[in-house]
Scaffold this active site. Sequence first.
Site, PDB file in Angstrom:
ATOM      1  CD  GLU A 115       0.316  -6.346 -15.301  1.00  0.00           C
ATOM      2  OE1 GLU A 115       0.002  -6.715 -16.449  1.00  0.00           O
ATOM      3  OE2 GLU A 115       0.477  -5.144 -14.997  1.00  0.00           O
ATOM      4  CB  SER A 117      -1.706  -0.636 -15.934  1.00  0.00           C
ATOM      5  OG  SER A 117      -0.880  -0.328 -17.028  1.00  0.00           O
ATOM      6  CG  HIS A 144      -2.028  -4.916 -19.113  1.00  0.00           C
ATOM      7  ND1 HIS A 144      -1.089  -4.811 -18.110  1.00  0.00           N
ATOM      8  CD2 HIS A 144      -2.376  -3.646 -19.438  1.00  0.00           C
ATOM      9  CE1 HIS A 144      -0.867  -3.531 -17.852  1.00  0.00           C
ATOM     10  NE2 HIS A 144      -1.638  -2.811 -18.641  1.00  0.00           N
TER      11      HIS A 144
END
Length: 325
Positions: free
Chosen positions: A227, A135, A297
């Site tokens: 992502e 992230s 995620h």
Amino acid sequence: MSNVFLKIVLATLVFMASFGGYSQKRMKIPPYLKKGDKVALVCTARKFFPEDAQPAIELLKSWGLEVKLGKTIGLDSCQLGGTDKERAADFQEMLDDESIKAIWCARGGYGTVRIIDSLDFTKFKKHPKWIMGFSDVTVLHSHLNTLGIASLHSIMPFTVPKAPEEVKETLRKALFGEKLKYVVEAKGYELQGKAKGQLVGGNLSILYSLLGSKSSLDTKDKILFIEDLDEYLYHIDRMMQNLKRNGYLEHLKGLIVGGMTDMHDNEIPFGQNEVGIITEIAKHYNIPVCFYFPAGHVKDNRTLVLGKEVEFEVNQSEIILEFKN
């Protein structure tokens, strides 16, 4: 021009070609861990408290590792785990501490980009160690890649409690230098093919935000992983168009799309989902592309060694990603 000079030039060109030029330079792989090594937990972004760190501490100890909690674990500065100055100082201390063999970022959110330019990687470049997370930690992954040092896109202490055992095991294998190879079922809308190259990437929104900075990736002759979470479909298109216009996709060897989690649409639909958006752009580059690879995620967030050479294959039935030692 002398024959000696010509030989030197030709030898140099052959050497560069064998590695694909500068973009395919060999990455430094930090030393793999062994039992008794020490891992630091720090906050580079959102806040994280000692009581929440216990599952991650227990996990590391079960692997025979020692744990050091950074000074930022427990700090509370609105959303962040301490002020920018506190987070930068804590991370710098762990970078420079030779007894620390890996740094595990506690959680993502936002905030790492606020400290990246305050960090001094001089000592770290001479004595690299594993930096782990996903992230918002993509800021670090991308910056480290420009320095020629591999890192781990992995679960974080915040996500340990919900991570399946097999996902935790992929992190252990990566840290201890064991073989990593993933074979997953194809969905039926991939773009088939085979590719070899360094694996780079991370969170799409972060990569997009780093374009034009000194932390921006070089993707030439590499395999890009992306992502994302909680984005509008039109913004996925905006980010992909920007990557395209900046040449990020021009010389890619392959594209791995991980979790595209909790995507949103407007009241007037965009007209394509994330698969359609990315396929429309990627199909022009004649590269293998897969979707919903188990990383990002998602609960099945398998560890990826960013900067390492991989073999990537997409066929009618399977997606294969194998990390080369």
